[in-house]
Design a protein around this motif. Structure first.
Motif, PDB file in Angstrom:
ATOM      1  N   LEU A  46      56.896  29.600  47.964  1.00 11.73           N
ATOM      2  CA  LEU A  46      55.841  28.670  48.408  1.00 11.73           C
ATOM      3  C   LEU A  46      55.706  27.509  47.435  1.00 11.73           C
ATOM      4  N   GLU A  47      55.790  26.293  47.930  1.00  7.82           N
ATOM      5  CA  GLU A  47      55.678  25.100  47.092  1.00  7.82           C
ATOM      6  C   GLU A  47      54.528  24.222  47.604  1.00  7.82           C
ATOM      7  N   ALA A  48      53.628  23.864  46.693  1.00  7.65           N
ATOM      8  CA  ALA A  48      52.441  23.096  47.086  1.00  7.65           C
ATOM      9  C   ALA A  48      52.806  21.717  47.630  1.00  7.65           C
ATOM     10  N   GLY A  54      57.043  17.745  42.093  1.00  9.41           N
ATOM     11  CA  GLY A  54      56.419  18.384  40.924  1.00  9.41           C
ATOM     12  C   GLY A  54      57.162  17.991  39.651  1.00  9.41           C
ATOM     13  N   THR A  55      56.744  18.572  38.533  1.00 12.81           N
ATOM     14  CA  THR A  55      57.307  18.178  37.233  1.00 12.81           C
ATOM     15  C   THR A  55      58.818  18.388  37.161  1.00 12.81           C
ATOM     16  N   SER A  56      59.331  19.374  37.890  1.00  6.63           N
ATOM     17  CA  SER A  56      60.781  19.630  37.823  1.00  6.63           C
ATOM     18  C   SER A  56      61.601  18.416  38.255  1.00  6.63           C
ATOM     19  N   ARG A  58      60.359  15.281  37.875  1.00  3.11           N
ATOM     20  CA  ARG A  58      59.739  14.126  37.231  1.00  3.11           C
ATOM     21  C   ARG A  58      60.037  14.065  35.748  1.00  3.11           C
ATOM     22  N   ASN A  59      61.109  14.664  35.316  1.00  5.61           N
ATOM     23  CA  ASN A  59      61.308  14.697  33.865  1.00  5.61           C
ATOM     24  C   ASN A  59      62.405  13.725  33.433  1.00  5.61           C
ATOM     25  N   SER A  60      62.830  13.840  32.174  1.00  5.43           N
ATOM     26  CA  SER A  60      63.806  12.879  31.641  1.00  5.43           C
ATOM     27  C   SER A  60      65.237  13.348  31.832  1.00  5.43           C
ATOM     28  N   GLY A  61      65.425  14.542  32.368  1.00 12.68           N
ATOM     29  CA  GLY A  61      66.767  14.990  32.724  1.00 12.68           C
ATOM     30  C   GLY A  61      67.653  15.436  31.576  1.00 12.68           C
ATOM     31  N   PHE A  62      67.064  15.894  30.459  1.00 13.10           N
ATOM     32  CA  PHE A  62      67.852  16.506  29.379  1.00 13.10           C
ATOM     33  C   PHE A  62      67.878  18.017  29.659  1.00 13.10           C
ATOM     34  N   PRO A 193      50.235  24.851  49.388  1.00 15.83           N
ATOM     35  CA  PRO A 193      49.528  25.223  48.161  1.00 15.83           C
ATOM     36  C   PRO A 193      48.821  26.570  48.299  1.00 15.83           C
ATOM     37  N   VAL A 194      49.106  27.458  47.392  1.00 12.13           N
ATOM     38  CA  VAL A 194      48.423  28.767  47.401  1.00 12.13           C
ATOM     39  C   VAL A 194      47.042  28.558  46.806  1.00 12.13           C
ATOM     40  N   SER A 195      45.996  29.025  47.498  1.00  8.04           N
ATOM     41  CA  SER A 195      44.650  28.820  46.954  1.00  8.04           C
ATOM     42  C   SER A 195      44.084  30.086  46.325  1.00  8.04           C
ATOM     43  N   THR A 240      52.537  14.051  30.472  1.00 10.16           N
ATOM     44  CA  THR A 240      53.296  13.029  29.754  1.00 10.16           C
ATOM     45  C   THR A 240      53.900  12.086  30.798  1.00 10.16           C
ATOM     46  N   TYR A 241      54.377  10.910  30.341  1.00 11.48           N
ATOM     47  CA  TYR A 241      54.650   9.805  31.271  1.00 11.48           C
ATOM     48  C   TYR A 241      56.020   9.198  31.018  1.00 11.48           C
ATOM     49  N   ALA A 242      56.587   8.635  32.063  1.00 11.25           N
ATOM     50  CA  ALA A 242      57.888   7.988  31.905  1.00 11.25           C
ATOM     51  C   ALA A 242      57.999   6.797  32.842  1.00 11.25           C
ATOM     52  N   VAL A 322      57.056   4.189  37.480  1.00  9.85           N
ATOM     53  CA  VAL A 322      56.376   4.846  36.357  1.00  9.85           C
ATOM     54  C   VAL A 322      55.705   6.089  36.919  1.00  9.85           C
ATOM     55  N   TRP A 323      55.773   7.173  36.192  1.00  8.72           N
ATOM     56  CA  TRP A 323      55.178   8.411  36.718  1.00  8.72           C
ATOM     57  C   TRP A 323      54.690   9.308  35.581  1.00  8.72           C
ATOM     58  N   GLY A 324      53.880  10.267  35.951  1.00 11.37           N
ATOM     59  CA  GLY A 324      53.444  11.276  34.996  1.00 11.37           C
ATOM     60  C   GLY A 324      53.741  12.654  35.538  1.00 11.37           C
ATOM     61  N   GLY A 325      53.723  13.640  34.672  1.00 16.40           N
ATOM     62  CA  GLY A 325      53.947  15.013  35.116  1.00 16.40           C
ATOM     63  C   GLY A 325      53.300  15.973  34.147  1.00 16.40           C
ATOM     64  N   ALA A 326      52.948  17.152  34.639  1.00 21.64           N
ATOM     65  CA  ALA A 326      52.227  18.140  33.820  1.00 21.64           C
ATOM     66  C   ALA A 326      53.204  19.057  33.082  1.00 21.64           C
ATOM     67  N   LEU A 327      53.012  19.157  31.773  1.00 15.67           N
ATOM     68  CA  LEU A 327      53.768  20.135  30.979  1.00 15.67           C
ATOM     69  C   LEU A 327      52.888  21.369  30.815  1.00 15.67           C
ATOM     70  N   ASN A 351      56.936  24.620  27.823  1.00 17.46           N
ATOM     71  CA  ASN A 351      56.683  23.729  26.699  1.00 17.46           C
ATOM     72  C   ASN A 351      57.643  22.541  26.620  1.00 17.46           C
ATOM     73  N   GLY A 352      57.877  21.914  27.761  1.00 23.32           N
ATOM     74  CA  GLY A 352      58.623  20.647  27.743  1.00 23.32           C
ATOM     75  C   GLY A 352      60.132  20.760  27.757  1.00 23.32           C
ATOM     76  N   VAL A 353      60.662  21.976  27.808  1.00 24.39           N
ATOM     77  CA  VAL A 353      62.129  22.094  27.894  1.00 24.39           C
ATOM     78  C   VAL A 353      62.507  22.974  29.089  1.00 24.39           C
ATOM     79  N   ILE A 355      63.905  22.648  32.099  1.00 22.98           N
ATOM     80  CA  ILE A 355      65.052  22.683  33.005  1.00 22.98           C
ATOM     81  C   ILE A 355      65.876  23.932  32.676  1.00 22.98           C
ATOM     82  N   MET A 356      66.176  24.095  31.392  1.00 22.70           N
ATOM     83  CA  MET A 356      66.981  25.265  31.018  1.00 22.70           C
ATOM     84  C   MET A 356      66.147  26.522  30.874  1.00 22.70           C
ATOM     85  N   LYS A 357      65.009  26.375  30.182  1.00 24.15           N
ATOM     86  CA  LYS A 357      64.196  27.571  29.913  1.00 24.15           C
ATOM     87  C   LYS A 357      63.667  28.155  31.220  1.00 24.15           C
TER      88      LYS A 357
HETATM   89  C1  LIG Z   1      57.846  12.940  31.994  1.00 23.08           C
HETATM   90  C2  LIG Z   1      58.436  14.294  31.686  1.00 23.08           C
HETATM   91  C3  LIG Z   1      59.664  14.388  31.033  1.00 23.08           C
HETATM   92  C4  LIG Z   1      60.224  15.659  30.787  1.00 23.08           C
HETATM   93  N1  LIG Z   1      61.487  15.721  30.266  1.00 23.08           N
HETATM   94  C5  LIG Z   1      62.130  16.918  30.213  1.00 23.08           C
HETATM   95  C6  LIG Z   1      63.510  16.979  29.871  1.00 23.08           C
HETATM   96  O1  LIG Z   1      64.159  15.961  29.641  1.00 23.08           O
HETATM   97  N2  LIG Z   1      64.090  18.204  29.814  1.00 23.08           N
HETATM   98  C7  LIG Z   1      63.398  19.353  30.116  1.00 23.08           C
HETATM   99  O2  LIG Z   1      63.973  20.447  30.048  1.00 23.08           O
HETATM  100  N3  LIG Z   1      62.107  19.315  30.470  1.00 23.08           N
HETATM  101  C8  LIG Z   1      61.455  18.122  30.544  1.00 23.08           C
HETATM  102  N4  LIG Z   1      60.163  18.069  30.963  1.00 23.08           N
HETATM  103  C9  LIG Z   1      59.464  19.332  31.248  1.00 23.08           C
HETATM  104  C10 LIG Z   1      60.008  20.015  32.508  1.00 23.08           C
HETATM  105  O3  LIG Z   1      59.977  19.135  33.598  1.00 23.08           O
HETATM  106  C11 LIG Z   1      59.177  21.276  32.772  1.00 23.08           C
HETATM  107  O4  LIG Z   1      59.258  22.117  31.635  1.00 23.08           O
HETATM  108  C12 LIG Z   1      59.705  22.014  33.994  1.00 23.08           C
HETATM  109  O5  LIG Z   1      59.497  21.221  35.130  1.00 23.08           O
HETATM  110  C13 LIG Z   1      59.031  23.373  34.152  1.00 23.08           C
HETATM  111  O6  LIG Z   1      59.549  23.958  35.310  1.00 23.08           O
HETATM  112  P1  LIG Z   1      58.707  25.041  36.116  1.00 23.08           P
HETATM  113  O7  LIG Z   1      59.447  25.374  37.345  1.00 23.08           O
HETATM  114  O8  LIG Z   1      58.345  26.154  35.196  1.00 23.08           O
HETATM  115  O9  LIG Z   1      57.341  24.301  36.459  1.00 23.08           O
HETATM  116  P2  LIG Z   1      57.087  23.029  37.387  1.00 23.08           P
HETATM  117  O10 LIG Z   1      58.217  22.100  37.360  1.00 23.08           O
HETATM  118  O11 LIG Z   1      55.740  22.513  37.011  1.00 23.08           O
HETATM  119  O12 LIG Z   1      57.044  23.677  38.825  1.00 23.08           O
HETATM  120  C14 LIG Z   1      55.917  24.362  39.291  1.00 23.08           C
HETATM  121  C15 LIG Z   1      55.817  24.100  40.780  1.00 23.08           C
HETATM  122  O13 LIG Z   1      54.703  24.842  41.263  1.00 23.08           O
HETATM  123  C16 LIG Z   1      54.051  24.068  42.246  1.00 23.08           C
HETATM  124  N5  LIG Z   1      52.682  24.570  42.361  1.00 23.08           N
HETATM  125  C17 LIG Z   1      51.642  24.389  41.514  1.00 23.08           C
HETATM  126  N6  LIG Z   1      50.553  25.034  41.946  1.00 23.08           N
HETATM  127  C18 LIG Z   1      50.903  25.639  43.118  1.00 23.08           C
HETATM  128  C19 LIG Z   1      50.200  26.438  44.064  1.00 23.08           C
HETATM  129  N7  LIG Z   1      48.913  26.758  43.887  1.00 23.08           N
HETATM  130  N8  LIG Z   1      50.873  26.850  45.162  1.00 23.08           N
HETATM  131  C20 LIG Z   1      52.188  26.537  45.361  1.00 23.08           C
HETATM  132  N9  LIG Z   1      52.893  25.784  44.487  1.00 23.08           N
HETATM  133  C21 LIG Z   1      52.251  25.343  43.380  1.00 23.08           C
HETATM  134  C22 LIG Z   1      54.144  22.641  41.719  1.00 23.08           C
HETATM  135  O14 LIG Z   1      54.011  21.688  42.751  1.00 23.08           O
HETATM  136  C23 LIG Z   1      55.536  22.633  41.094  1.00 23.08           C
HETATM  137  O15 LIG Z   1      56.524  22.160  41.976  1.00 23.08           O
HETATM  138  C24 LIG Z   1      59.538  16.836  31.173  1.00 23.08           C
HETATM  139  C25 LIG Z   1      58.302  16.724  31.812  1.00 23.08           C
HETATM  140  C26 LIG Z   1      57.756  15.475  32.075  1.00 23.08           C
HETATM  141  C27 LIG Z   1      56.435  15.397  32.777  1.00 23.08           C
END
Ligand SMILES: Cc1cc2nc3c(=O)[nH]c(=O)nc-3n(C[C@H](O)[C@H](O)[C@H](O)COP(=O)(O)OP(=O)(O)OC[C@H]3O[C@@H](n4cnc5c(N)ncnc54)[C@H](O)[C@@H]3O)c2cc1C
Length: 414
Positions: A46-48, A54-56, A58-62, A193-195, A240-242, A322-327, A351-353, A355-357
């Motif tokens: 389920l994806e909101a 989402g942040t996945s 919206r990041n810098s792609g490292f 979105p799961v509530s 954080t923002y890019a 320009v965009w922001g995303g939640a870490l 914690n900001g890494v 893609i791999m973690k």
């Molecule tokens: C500007 C920016 C630059 C970054 N650069 C890097 C980088 O270069 N390399 C790197 O490794 N990391 C980077 N990051 C961090 C990286 O993007 C995150 O660590 C990563 O996205 C975490 O993945 P995740 O799947 O755990 O969480 P998320 O990507 O946050 O995915 C969680 C998903 O859950 C969904 N969701 C939330 N609540 C609900 C709900 N109630 N019901 C259903 N779905 C829900 C969200 O929409 C989202 O799609 C960056 C982040 C930002 C903002």
């Protein structure tokens, strides 16, 4: 990316064996691996929002497989870091295979990364980081200052080194490709979105106007987990923002560096990440805010100023997007991983890494759910114990103060 046609018109069953909340790198990896290991079960993911919003996406792609900051080089810390690289390297091999098998066009480029410093303190920081690489047996190469300025087309940095342990991707393309190549027994529902989640297995999951049940639940929505009542004293969101420029023309590209694609990680925690993409653009990532997205003109102008400082000679410093995303952050930078109640699992706080973690933790969590046992699962469980965080307003006050102080202290690393 072109607009996406979301998968949001699915007729749901009343009940599923597994439900995964959140389709970022973590949730996608959990769902894929569960499906690979149990082809007779159906997994509901389920994806909101839409995949990539989402942040996945919206990041810098490292895609990083080595640490970002210097830490102790004592034997225990080195042992832990070395083990983490091994686990991440395994995750990278898995991800590389998926990208190759599914022909995901995400600009995968295995060129490593730079660490660079613009201040004396930053130089000391990244020299300490280089020592840590050394202690862990990882290779790094110092780049003479003039040579580095030539490569990136800017004399801004005083000191830099290059290491492998990184692949560049277009993150939205990667996350969409992963979602669109899931095994057939994963049902992905976007705009869902799961509530709330209640019960103890079977769980009851409330969506906007629907309800499903699950025997096993995986919470993979990162810092938003606490809105569902999970990890309340373990995780918080920092935005954080890019910004990314329009495509630069041949003249401007030729006048600003010799290398077609590269990326620099900063020498301070409140520093700026800089990347030149294979798509002829510069990307600047910086700034932080606690729990609330601060988007608006002020963010655009601050990012433009950081870009101008590095490249004063460019014709324009405007960004196309320009965009922001939640870490999802934890106090001690360790992730939340494992079974938190019977049949209820979580992987969050990359914690900001992430893609791999997120990818490798998601894969290992699925293996744990399926009853597999391995050194990797045991070590990830043992190495990740996020410490307690106080509730608001104490947390807000503490995080905001720390961010303000770090920003002041970062000086030209910003
Ligand atoms: C500007 C920016 C630059 C970054 N650069 C890097 C980088 O270069 N390399 C790197 O490794 N990391 C980077 N990051 C961090 C990286 O993007 C995150 O660590 C990563 O996205 C975490 O993945 P995740 O799947 O755990 O969480 P998320 O990507 O946050 O995915 C969680 C998903 O859950 C969904 N969701 C939330 N609540 C609900 C709900 N109630 N019901 C259903 N779905 C829900 C969200 O929409 C989202 O799609 C960056 C982040 C930002 C903002």
């Amino acid at each position: 990316m072109p607009p996406r046609i979301p998968k949001d018109q699915i007729t749901l069953e009343a009940s599923y064996e597994y439900v995964v909340v959140g389709a970022g790198y973590t949730g996608l990896a959990v769902a894929r691996r569960l499906a690979e290991l149990n082809s007779s079960a159906t997994i509901l993911l389920l994806e909101a929002t839409q995949i990539g919003e989402g942040t996945s996406g919206r990041n810098s792609g490292f895609v990083l497989t080595a640490p970002l900051t210097a830490a102790d080089t004592d034997a225990q810390a080195v042992k832990k870091a070395t083990r983490q690289f091994e686990i991440f390297d395994g995750g990278l091999a898995w991800l590389r295979q998926i990208v190759s098998d599914a022909s995901i066009e995400c600009g995968w480029n295995d060129v490593g990364k730079y660490h660079a410093a613009a201040t004396d303190e930053g130089v000391a920081n990244i020299r300490a980081l280089a020592e840590r690489y050394q202690a862990c047996g990882l290779r790094w190469d110092e780049i003479p200052q003039a040579e580095f300025a030539r490569r990136i087309g800017s004399p801004y940095y005083k000191y830099a080194f290059h290491t492998g342990h990184n692949v560049f991707v277009q993150p939205a393309a990667l996350v969409r490709g992963l979602a669109d190549s899931l095994p057939p027994n994963v049902i992905l529902l976007e705009g869902a979105p799961v509530s709330s989640v209640s019960g103890k297995g079977p769980f009851t999951i409330e969506l906007l106007n629907r309800r499903v049940r699950a025997n096993k639940m995986v919470i993979a929505n990162n810092g938003f987990a606490k809105r569902l009542g999970f990890l309340k004293n373990r995780i918080f969101n920092v935005y954080t923002y890019a910004g990314i420029t329009p495509e630069l023309d041949d003249d401007e590209l030729a006048a600003h560096g010799t290398d077609a694609e590269w990326g620099i990680l900063p020498a301070a925690r409140a520093g700026t990440t800089l990347r030149r993409t294979s798509g002829r653009r510069f990307l600047v990532r910086s700034l932080q805010s606690y729990e609330a997205d601060r988007s608006g003109r002020q963010v655009d102008e601050s990012l433009e100023e950081l870009y101008r400082q590095r490249y004063p000679g460019l014709r324009s410093h405007k960004f196309e997007y320009v965009w922001g995303g939640a870490l999802g952050l934890t106090m001690n930078s360790e992730s939340c991983f494992g079974e938190i109640a019977e049949n209820l699992y979580v992987s969050a706080g990359c914690n900001g890494v992430g893609i791999m973690k997120g990818t490798v933790h998601g894969k290992l969590l699925a293996e744990q759910i399926m009853g597999l046992d391995s050194d990797d699962i045991r070590d990830v469980r043992q190495m990740n114990a996020p410490t307690w965080i106080p509730p608001d307003p104490v947390l807000r006050w503490g995080v905001t103060l720390a961010m303000t102080q770090r920003t002041k202290h970062a000086g030209a690393e910003r």
